[in-house]
Write a protein that holds these residues in place. Structure first.
Motif, PDB file in Angstrom:
ATOM      1  N   LEU A 128       0.732  -1.160   0.040  1.00 42.32           N
ATOM      2  CA  LEU A 128       0.064   0.063  -0.006  1.00 42.32           C
ATOM      3  C   LEU A 128       0.593   1.179   0.132  1.00 42.32           C
ATOM      4  N   ILE A 130       3.741   1.684  -1.287  1.00 42.70           N
ATOM      5  CA  ILE A 130       4.266   1.980  -2.436  1.00 42.70           C
ATOM      6  C   ILE A 130       3.404   1.904  -3.644  1.00 42.70           C
ATOM      7  N   GLY A 131       2.230   0.991  -3.580  1.00 41.12           N
ATOM      8  CA  GLY A 131       1.329   1.032  -4.704  1.00 41.12           C
ATOM      9  C   GLY A 131       0.206   1.874  -4.849  1.00 41.12           C
ATOM     10  N   LEU A 132      -0.258   2.367  -3.396  1.00 42.40           N
ATOM     11  CA  LEU A 132      -1.220   3.462  -3.406  1.00 42.40           C
ATOM     12  C   LEU A 132      -0.736   4.676  -2.994  1.00 42.40           C
ATOM     13  N   ASP A 134       2.236   5.540  -3.491  1.00 40.94           N
ATOM     14  CA  ASP A 134       3.282   6.053  -4.166  1.00 40.94           C
ATOM     15  C   ASP A 134       4.623   6.554  -3.598  1.00 40.94           C
ATOM     16  N   MET A 135       4.930   5.990  -2.359  1.00 41.27           N
ATOM     17  CA  MET A 135       6.247   6.216  -1.915  1.00 41.27           C
ATOM     18  C   MET A 135       7.400   5.823  -2.449  1.00 41.27           C
TER      19      MET A 135
ATOM     20  N   LYS B  52      -1.400  -2.161  -9.474  1.00 39.41           N
ATOM     21  CA  LYS B  52      -1.485  -0.716  -8.864  1.00 39.41           C
ATOM     22  C   LYS B  52      -2.472  -0.314  -9.390  1.00 39.41           C
ATOM     23  N   LEU B  55      -5.406  -0.778  -7.415  1.00 39.75           N
ATOM     24  CA  LEU B  55      -5.549  -0.043  -5.967  1.00 39.75           C
ATOM     25  C   LEU B  55      -5.858   1.130  -5.951  1.00 39.75           C
ATOM     26  N   HIS B  56      -5.547   1.931  -7.204  1.00 40.31           N
ATOM     27  CA  HIS B  56      -6.071   3.276  -6.904  1.00 40.31           C
ATOM     28  C   HIS B  56      -7.811   3.395  -7.275  1.00 40.31           C
TER      29      HIS B  56
END
Lengths: 183, 255
Positions: A128, A130-132, A134-135, B52, B55-56
């Motif tokens: 989450l 990284i994927g959500l 975007d860290m 990915k 998820l968004h």
């Protein structure tokens, strides 16, 4: 190391404003993490109170978002632990049978939410962040207080597991351990 | 730049790093060339990309919701105890009760008292580090009083280790019952609020031990006996990092 969007705040008021601006991200992350909307907002509220109570410890110029997510993560870990101690109750409700879709987004959210809930927490948080959220890997490692290599291996395992859950062959009846909740 | 002929295979980690924008130009070229020749990996990469996006698609709507007032208030000012806070406090009591029951299990003084020490320390860590508002009984603002008080209760002069050099600031401490005897817990935190506790009790029959390590769920502890005290240092930290802190505690201990 400064993130452009986070480098600006200096005074307490500006930091507060910057904290408020992060609330939607914290809520999104907490919702995906816990699924239950109320529990997620409770976690965010705890995070905000704890963070604001220690604004003096925040170093201006460092990454505010990472800091807030680290505070939230530490609370999440503490809460999980006390809950686990009380009983081995699952963190979220078990997957419910499919209901006629109201809209696609809701259905996707439920599927994704169900699948995420099957991941061990340590993999879920990495997927989450990284994927959500975007860290970068570095930011995620800082948030979690683990080496970057650990972030990468958890990400790999978590995404693979999620892929099997979302797209893989049906697992029921195969005795495949993938679907079992691992605590 | 003509020779990009990387010979090492592109592994799973690199596929993810590619997807997440973590690779430099050379690395990106390497992955692109690799997936052009390896359809299976190309398919995996595409699947992770879809994941990915999914998820968004599933959660981005949360950022468009109106932020609940209670969260805005929490961010804007320090608040008095709210109904929610009282619920949390009640819950904490409940948890403490449950944990006490859980602890009851090993109150019997087994042959290995220092294992019990670690278990008690971990239990106390779990209960009190989860406290948002009352993590300690006496804060470090009254450090002198805290140390004097706990020294008196434990019957031995205590020292409060300064862990700032290893990144942890003391928040304060509390007195705890330990099988009918007093024990002390000092709590520390780093700049992100990650909390660490140092649990101490007098070990009359103690003889010095080496550091021992236990890991339970996501909590780890080092515990040892040094002089008259049994120590247990507990945190959610990687073993190496915890060892670094434990060493600092040990070095600060009474010699």
């Amino acid at each position: 190391m400064n993130e452009e969007e986070n480098a600006a705040p200096v005074g307490p008021d500006q930091i507060r404003d910057a904290v408020v601006a992060e609330i939607p991200h914290l809520r999104r992350y907490a919702r995906a993490l816990l699924r239950d909307a109320t529990a997620a907002d409770d976690l965010v509220q705890d995070c905000l109170e704890r963070a604001l109570g220690r604004l003096h410890l925040f170093q201006p110029g460092t990454n505010l978002r990472s800091w807030l997510f680290a505070v939230l993560h530490n609370l999440f870990i503490s809460q999980r632990r006390t809950q686990a101690r009380r009983r081995d109750e699952p963190m979220a409700e078990p997957p419910s049978p499919a209901v006629p879709p109201v809209q696609t987004a809701r259905l996707e959210a439920r599927d994704m939410g169900n699948a995420l809930a099957q991941l061990p927490a340590e993999q879920r948080v990495v997927v989450l962040l990284i994927g959500l959220e975007d860290m970068s890997y570095r930011e995620a490692a800082d948030v979690l207080g683990v080496p970057i290599g650990t972030v990468m291996s958890r990400l790999s395992r978590g995404r693979e597991r999620l892929r099997l859950l979302m797209e893989g062959p049906p697992v029921e009846g195969s005795g495949e351990p993938v679907l079992r909740r691992v605590k | 730049m003509s020779d990009t002929g990387a010979h090492r295979p592109v592994d799973e980690t690199m596929l993810h790093a590619f997807l997440d924008g973590e690779l430099d130009a050379a690395g990106r070229v390497e992955v692109e060339q690799w997936v052009a020749r390896h359809p299976d990996d190309a398919a995996r990469l595409a699947a992770f990309g879809r994941q990915k996006a999914a998820l968004h698609a599933a959660f981005d709507r949360v950022t468009e919701e109106t932020v609940p007032t209670r969260l805005l208030q929490a961010a804007r000012r320090r608040r008095q105890a709210t109904p929610w806070a009282r619920i949390a406090a009640a819950l904490a009591l409940l948890v403490a009760g449950a944990a006490a029951g859980w602890f009851g299990r090993d109150i019997a003084t087994g042959p290995n008292r220092s294992v019990t020490l670690a278990e008690r320390a971990i239990g106390a860590h779990v209960i009190y580090t989860a406290e948002v508002r009352h993590p300690v009984e006496v804060t470090s603002a009254e450090e002198e009083h805290l140390v004097r008080w706990l020294s008196r209760r434990l019957g031995q002069p205590l020292k409060l280790p300064d862990l700032r050099p290893v990144g942890f600031r003391c928040m304060g401490g509390r007195l705890l019952p330990d099988d009918g005897r007093p024990a002390a817990q000092f709590m520390y935190e780093d700049e992100t609020g990650r909390r660490l506790t140092l649990y101490l009790r007098v070990m009359p029959e103690g003889r010095d031990t080496a550091f021992r390590f236990v890991h339970e769920r996501d909590v780890s502890a080092f515990y040892w006996i040094d002089g008259k005290f049994g120590y247990a240092l507990t945190a959610n930290l990687p073993r190496d990092r915890l060892l670094q802190v434990a060493t600092a505690v040990y070095e600060a201990g009474p010699k």
